[in-house]
Design a protein around this motif. Structure first.
Motif, mmCIF file in Angstrom:
data_model
loop_
_atom_site.group_PDB
_atom_site.id
_atom_site.type_symbol
_atom_site.label_atom_id
_atom_site.label_comp_id
_atom_site.label_asym_id
_atom_site.label_seq_id
_atom_site.Cartn_x
_atom_site.Cartn_y
_atom_site.Cartn_z
ATOM 1 N N LYS A 76 27.434 -17.832 6.839
ATOM 2 C CA LYS A 76 27.903 -17.695 5.454
ATOM 3 C C LYS A 76 29.336 -17.172 5.407
ATOM 4 O O LYS A 76 30.155 -17.653 4.620
ATOM 5 N N ILE A 77 29.644 -16.194 6.245
ATOM 6 C CA ILE A 77 31.002 -15.634 6.264
ATOM 7 C C ILE A 77 31.998 -16.678 6.775
ATOM 8 O O ILE A 77 33.069 -16.859 6.203
ATOM 9 N N ALA B 282 32.577 -19.201 4.076
ATOM 10 C CA ALA B 282 33.399 -18.651 2.998
ATOM 11 C C ALA B 282 34.868 -18.530 3.401
ATOM 12 O O ALA B 282 35.761 -18.691 2.577
ATOM 13 N N ALA C 36 30.736 -15.435 0.097
ATOM 14 C CA ALA C 36 29.779 -15.605 1.193
ATOM 15 C C ALA C 36 28.344 -15.327 0.772
ATOM 16 O O ALA C 36 27.414 -15.729 1.478
#
Length: 190
Positions: A57-58, A61, A33
């Motif tokens: 981002k998390i 990911a 991430a």
């Protein structure tokens, strides 16, 4: 419990759940991430309210939508999201904002957003995973869409699609607010 507390706790539970389901350690998810291990620990312990960029981002990911990360109730196959339940994830004092209207996993994350950009405001975005596509439809004003450094004008009534695995930004260089609906499709994590 406030809406923010509810979302913070939901995010904590769901990040840990999806991280565990994917078999990722904290270190592995942090690396995928591009966020710190410490930030992930704070998120999973519901001790912080991360920025929308961090949540994106998390989600990228983990290969799940922001809706899935913020979901605090699993409902039936048909899920109606009342207007008051749309989640405002970004806003400025000038009045720009975005709201996550709905999302699902189909077969990867699929999200629908409502945006308003006030005159003179811009919202940059980091690249999403390869294969991510975005669609925007402008209902008011004129959007300046910048994808990988190239600027595109999208007037009211027009739509645009693009691969979102490069830097991109939404801007309003006009005199009236830009209102648009955006869909984001992220491929599933392999």
């Amino acid at each position: 419990m406030s809406d923010l507390d509810l979302l913070t706790r939901s995010l904590a539970r769901n990040v840990k759940r999806w991280r565990t389901e994917r078999g990722f350690t904290l270190e592995a998810l942090a690396a995928r991430a591009g966020v710190s291990r410490g930030m992930l620990i704070q998120i999973e312990q519901a001790r912080t309210n991360p920025s929308i960029g961090t949540v994106v981002k998390i989600g990228d990911a983990l290969g799940v939508s922001i809706t899935t990360l913020l979901d605090y109730e699993r409902g039936p196959a048909v899920r109606v999201v009342p207007a008051e339940r749309a989640v405002r994830l970004w806003h400025t004092e000038a009045g720009s904002y975005n709201r996550l209207l709905a999302g699902t996993e189909a077969p990867g994350p699929l999200e629908m957003w409502d945006w308003c950009l006030m005159p003179g405001e811009h919202s940059p975005s980091d690249p999403h995973p390869a294969g991510t596509a975005e669609l925007v439809h402008v209902t008011r004003g004129e959007l300046t869409l910048t994808v990988d450094g190239a600027r595109h004008t999208v007037p009211a009534g027009a739509s645009a699609t693009f691969e979102a695995d490069t830097p991109h930004a939404y801007g309003n260089e006009g005199e009236v607010p830009v209102e648009m609906v955006m869909a984001v499709s992220v491929p599933p994590v392999r």
